[in-house]
Design a protein around this motif. Structure first.
Motif, short mmCIF file in Angstrom:
data_model
loop_
_atom_site.label_atom_id
_atom_site.label_comp_id
_atom_site.label_asym_id
_atom_site.label_seq_id
_atom_site.Cartn_x
_atom_site.Cartn_y
_atom_site.Cartn_z
N ARG A 157 -8.99 12.84 -5.00
CA ARG A 157 -8.09 11.69 -5.15
C ARG A 157 -8.40 10.95 -6.44
O ARG A 157 -7.49 10.58 -7.19
N PRO A 171 0.79 -1.24 0.00
CA PRO A 171 0.00 0.00 0.00
C PRO A 171 0.81 1.28 0.00
O PRO A 171 0.24 2.36 -0.01
N THR A 181 1.60 -1.96 -10.50
CA THR A 181 1.23 -0.57 -10.22
C THR A 181 -0.06 -0.19 -10.93
O THR A 181 -0.95 0.45 -10.35
N ILE A 225 -3.64 3.25 -12.28
CA ILE A 225 -2.83 4.31 -12.87
C ILE A 225 -2.29 3.83 -14.21
O ILE A 225 -1.76 2.73 -14.31
N PHE A 263 -5.74 10.56 -9.57
CA PHE A 263 -5.28 9.26 -10.04
C PHE A 263 -5.66 9.04 -11.51
O PHE A 263 -4.90 8.43 -12.26
N GLY A 269 0.21 4.11 -2.85
CA GLY A 269 -1.16 4.63 -2.79
C GLY A 269 -1.40 5.45 -1.55
O GLY A 269 -2.05 6.51 -1.59
N ASP A 270 -0.86 5.00 -0.41
CA ASP A 270 -1.03 5.74 0.84
C ASP A 270 -0.39 7.12 0.74
O ASP A 270 -0.97 8.13 1.17
N GLU A 285 -2.43 9.42 -1.68
CA GLU A 285 -3.70 9.83 -1.07
C GLU A 285 -3.48 10.84 0.05
O GLU A 285 -4.21 11.84 0.13
N ARG A 320 -3.02 -2.22 -9.17
CA ARG A 320 -3.30 -1.88 -7.76
C ARG A 320 -3.87 -0.49 -7.61
O ARG A 320 -4.74 -0.25 -6.77
N HIS A 321 -3.41 0.46 -8.43
CA HIS A 321 -3.79 1.86 -8.22
C HIS A 321 -4.66 2.43 -9.34
O HIS A 321 -5.10 3.57 -9.24
N CYS A 332 2.46 6.70 -14.86
CA CYS A 332 3.67 6.16 -14.23
C CYS A 332 4.57 5.53 -15.28
O CYS A 332 4.09 4.77 -16.14
#
Length: 431
Positions: free
Chosen positions: A300, A280, A388, A394, A304, A283-284, A287, A391-392, A309
């Motif tokens: 947020r 995490p 990446t 992005i 995103f 992302g943490d 955010e 999970r996000h 990336c």
């Protein structure tokens, strides 16, 4: 017209210094943090409340670092431009009960980390580095950067079949290094030695994360010194380039995006940890940066959605002795510029729109780039890129630098590619 280069051969010189100073992921993030501090960035603690002021900040967690620069007036929904990389490399890591030996030899018990070319660790002068944890919970870096350990190869007289059948290594029996003589295994000997090396009181170390490294320094190679041989280019070459690019764009101040670098640990064994790309951490941080600037979940989501990336990792240059192992129409060369890495089965995250983003950055920087795909008959490696992206949510593009001898204790790249990558990453972070 090509853009003027921000980086030149001096960047490659500094890369070699960075590699030498970074024998473990913990040292790598400390080296990156030192460069960020000199550029005006400041460390923030994950346990503190964050405020949303402009400027450069970074978070350290174990062998991972995330750093970002907030321009003046950045809105909570301002998108990010991220360069992702990883700090770990395949090597031999010390076991919980490290003191071993037999037949008059004192040895260190090690476990294989990642997927090293195991033969490359034979008959090398090895040092020992990593992180020591003390009784009070604090940590201390240690680096014995001199010949300390060696994994001796069996003489050909005792293994005649090696000439016809090739070298066969058992990971448990054949890769335990020697570091002295003695008939009795002395429990606690290695850690006591490291306590003395690090200037720590006897018995203070209660935990450790230690690994071996070749003590041979990086060097320019070849008739015209147009090659660089050195350790851990996979993937400290990208970590170094990303750090240089972030500090360069932070100096400009006025940016349409928030530039970020995220260097993760544990990529070589799947990225599933609190400091890995599948954890995490990134992302943490993103955010919390949104919320610290007064944003809410909608901000947020907007940030995103507009984020891109670049997952920067090394790739394979065409090998002159094994050209048939490469795709016949894609033969990346060293010093030919960064690689755009593509795999339609999503082992890399690049798609057509991502290609356009990277092509625009390279054009802006005046940097050539090459395309890489694997031979259809051979399995393709992977990176933090797909992790990446998934999970996000992005958009992610996989890129890198072409090298030979990937996962060897000593890898090989071109002398120009490191600064070509840094120029491309700078243009990307600038937007």
């Amino acid at each position: 017209m090509s853009a003027p280069s921000r980086f030149d051969r001096g960047h490659t010189d500094d890369l070699m210094t960075f590699l030498t100073a970074s024998p473990s992921p913990y040292h790598a993030v400390a080296s990156a943090a030192e460069r960020l501090e000199k550029a005006g960035f400041r460390q923030v603690s994950e346990t503190d409340a964050w405020e949303g002021s402009a400027g450069g900040k970074y978070v350290l967690r174990g062998g991972a670092i995330v750093a970002w620069y907030v321009p003046e007036g950045a809105a909570p929904h301002t998108p990010y431009r991220i360069v992702g990389a990883h700090t770990d490399s395949p090597n031999l890591r010390v076991k919980p009960m490290p003191d071993a030996g037999a037949h008059g030899w004192r040895q260190v018990a090690v476990e294989i980390y990642g997927g090293p070319l195991m033969n490359s660790w034979l008959d090398r002068d090895l040092g020992l580095a990593g992180r020591l944890t003390l009784r009070d919970g604090s940590t201390r870096l240690v680096n014995v950067d001199r010949p300390l350990l060696r994994v001796p190869q069996l003489a050909i007289h005792l293994d005649r079949a090696v000439s016809t059948e090739g070298l066969k290594l058992d990971k448990q029996r054949h890769l335990q290094p020697i570091w002295g003589l003695g008939d009795n295994v002395r429990e606690g000997d290695l850690i006591a030695f490291l306590e003395e090396e690090a200037g720590i009181g006897a018995g203070e170390v209660t935990g450790w994360d230690l690994m071996t490294h070749s003590v041979e320094p990086p060097a320019y190679l070849g008739r015209d010194q147009e090659l660089v041989a050195g350790p851990r280019m996979d993937n400290l070459l990208s970590v170094h380039a990303a750090t240089a690019a972030l500090t360069a764009v932070a100096a400009t101040g006025d940016l349409p995006f928030i530039p970020v670098i995220a260097a993760f640990d544990h990529e070589e064994n799947g990225s599933q940890s609190d400091t890995g790309a599948d954890g995490p951490l990134l992302g943490d941080v993103l955010e919390r940066s949104v919320f610290a600037r007064g944003g809410a979940y909608e901000d947020r989501a907007r940030a995103f959605a507009g984020t891109v990336c670049l997952s920067s990792d090394t790739g394979h240059a065409v090998h002159p002795n094994y050209a048939e192992r490469h795709d016949p129409t894609h033969h990346p060369r060293v010093n030919g510029g960064p690689l755009l890495k593509v795999n339609v089965n999503n082992r890399y995250a690049t798609d057509g729109s991502g290609r356009a983003v990277f092509a625009a950055a390279c054009e802006k920087a005046g940097v050539p780039f090459q395309s890489f795909v694997s031979n259809n008959s051979m399995p393709c490696g992977t990176t933090i890129g797909p992790i990446t992206a998934a999970r996000h949510g992005i958009r992610t593009v996989d890129i890198g630098v072409a090298i030979l001898s990937m996962h060897s204790v000593r890898e090989l790249c071109g002398d120009k590619d490191p600064y070509l990558l840094a120029n491309a990453l700078t243009a990307f972070l600038e937007g």
